[in-house]
Design a protein around this motif. Structure first.
Motif, mmCIF file in Angstrom:
data_model
loop_
_atom_site.group_PDB
_atom_site.id
_atom_site.type_symbol
_atom_site.label_atom_id
_atom_site.label_comp_id
_atom_site.label_asym_id
_atom_site.label_seq_id
_atom_site.Cartn_x
_atom_site.Cartn_y
_atom_site.Cartn_z
ATOM 1 N N ALA A 194 -5.267 -10.571 1.913
ATOM 2 C CA ALA A 194 -5.053 -11.325 0.681
ATOM 3 C C ALA A 194 -3.666 -11.018 0.133
ATOM 4 N N SER A 195 -3.042 -12.025 -0.439
ATOM 5 C CA SER A 195 -1.722 -11.852 -1.038
ATOM 6 C C SER A 195 -1.536 -12.865 -2.156
ATOM 7 N N GLY A 196 -0.457 -12.679 -2.920
ATOM 8 C CA GLY A 196 -0.122 -13.641 -3.963
ATOM 9 C C GLY A 196 -0.381 -13.174 -5.375
ATOM 10 N N SER A 218 -3.480 -16.254 -1.444
ATOM 11 C CA SER A 218 -3.710 -16.665 -0.066
ATOM 12 C C SER A 218 -4.535 -15.611 0.649
ATOM 13 N N CYS A 219 -5.336 -16.061 1.586
ATOM 14 C CA CYS A 219 -6.143 -15.174 2.414
ATOM 15 C C CYS A 219 -5.883 -15.575 3.858
ATOM 16 N N ALA A 220 -5.068 -14.801 4.533
ATOM 17 C CA ALA A 220 -4.715 -15.101 5.920
ATOM 18 C C ALA A 220 -5.627 -14.332 6.859
ATOM 19 N N ALA A 221 -6.118 -15.021 7.872
ATOM 20 C CA ALA A 221 -7.049 -14.415 8.817
ATOM 21 C C ALA A 221 -6.446 -14.354 10.212
ATOM 22 N N GLU A 222 -6.761 -13.284 10.902
ATOM 23 C CA GLU A 222 -6.391 -13.156 12.311
ATOM 24 C C GLU A 222 -7.644 -13.378 13.142
ATOM 25 N N ARG A 243 -8.029 -6.467 2.082
ATOM 26 C CA ARG A 243 -7.565 -5.617 0.992
ATOM 27 C C ARG A 243 -7.304 -6.479 -0.226
ATOM 28 N N GLY A 244 -7.538 -5.940 -1.368
ATOM 29 C CA GLY A 244 -7.377 -6.707 -2.575
ATOM 30 C C GLY A 244 -5.923 -6.906 -2.976
ATOM 31 N N THR A 245 -5.749 -7.866 -3.846
ATOM 32 C CA THR A 245 -4.444 -8.119 -4.446
ATOM 33 C C THR A 245 -4.613 -8.117 -5.963
ATOM 34 N N GLN A 246 -3.732 -7.393 -6.641
ATOM 35 C CA GLN A 246 -3.875 -7.215 -8.084
ATOM 36 C C GLN A 246 -3.356 -8.434 -8.836
ATOM 37 N N VAL A 247 -4.174 -8.903 -9.765
ATOM 38 C CA VAL A 247 -3.763 -9.959 -10.690
ATOM 39 C C VAL A 247 -3.838 -9.398 -12.098
ATOM 40 N N THR A 248 -2.730 -9.447 -12.810
ATOM 41 C CA THR A 248 -2.680 -8.953 -14.176
ATOM 42 C C THR A 248 -2.172 -10.069 -15.081
#
Length: 123
Positions: free
Chosen positions: A5-7, A20-24, A115-120
């Motif tokens: 996860a990113s962004g 975004s959630c990119a998968a392999e 893994r999580g992505t922090q949103v504040t």
């Protein structure tokens, strides 16, 4: 399948972010994708979910009309567009993939987590 996860980031109330959630892996399209969030001291809760072909989506009441989930199976990526963000949306956001049976609303349905992505969101 591995998820990333990113962004996330810091944004003012009323602003927008796109996660975004990119998968392999080649089997991304066979998985239901969910976005969850967890705020400090709170349980992890589902925010949105999307079916394998993208034809069906779910949004928690708290984000209806503000968040939109989508996916692009050709790119092995799912998205969470978040608009009109509120300070209450502050949390670590996680994407997850599952293809079993049962309720998509609970964490136990999902087999893989990114893994999580922090949103504040500041007021």
């Amino acid at each position: 399948v591995q998820l990333q996860a990113s962004g996330g980031g810091l944004v003012q109330a009323g602003g927008s972010l796109r996660l975004s959630c990119a998968a392999e892996g080649r089997t991304f399209s066979s998985y239901y994708i969910g976005w969850f969030r967890q705020a400090p001291g709170k349980e992890r809760e589902i925010v949105a979910g999307i079916s394998r072909n993208g034809g069906n989506t779910y949004n928690a009441d708290s984000v209806k009309g503000r968040f939109t989930i989508s996916r692009d199976n050709a790119k092995n990526t799912a998205y969470l567009q978040m608009n009109l963000l509120e300070p209450e949306d502050t949390a670590v956001y996680y994407c997850a993939a599952g293809r079993g049976s049962g309720s998509i609303l609970i964490t136990g349905f999902y087999d893989y987590w990114g893994r999580g992505t922090q949103v504040t969101v500041s007021s």
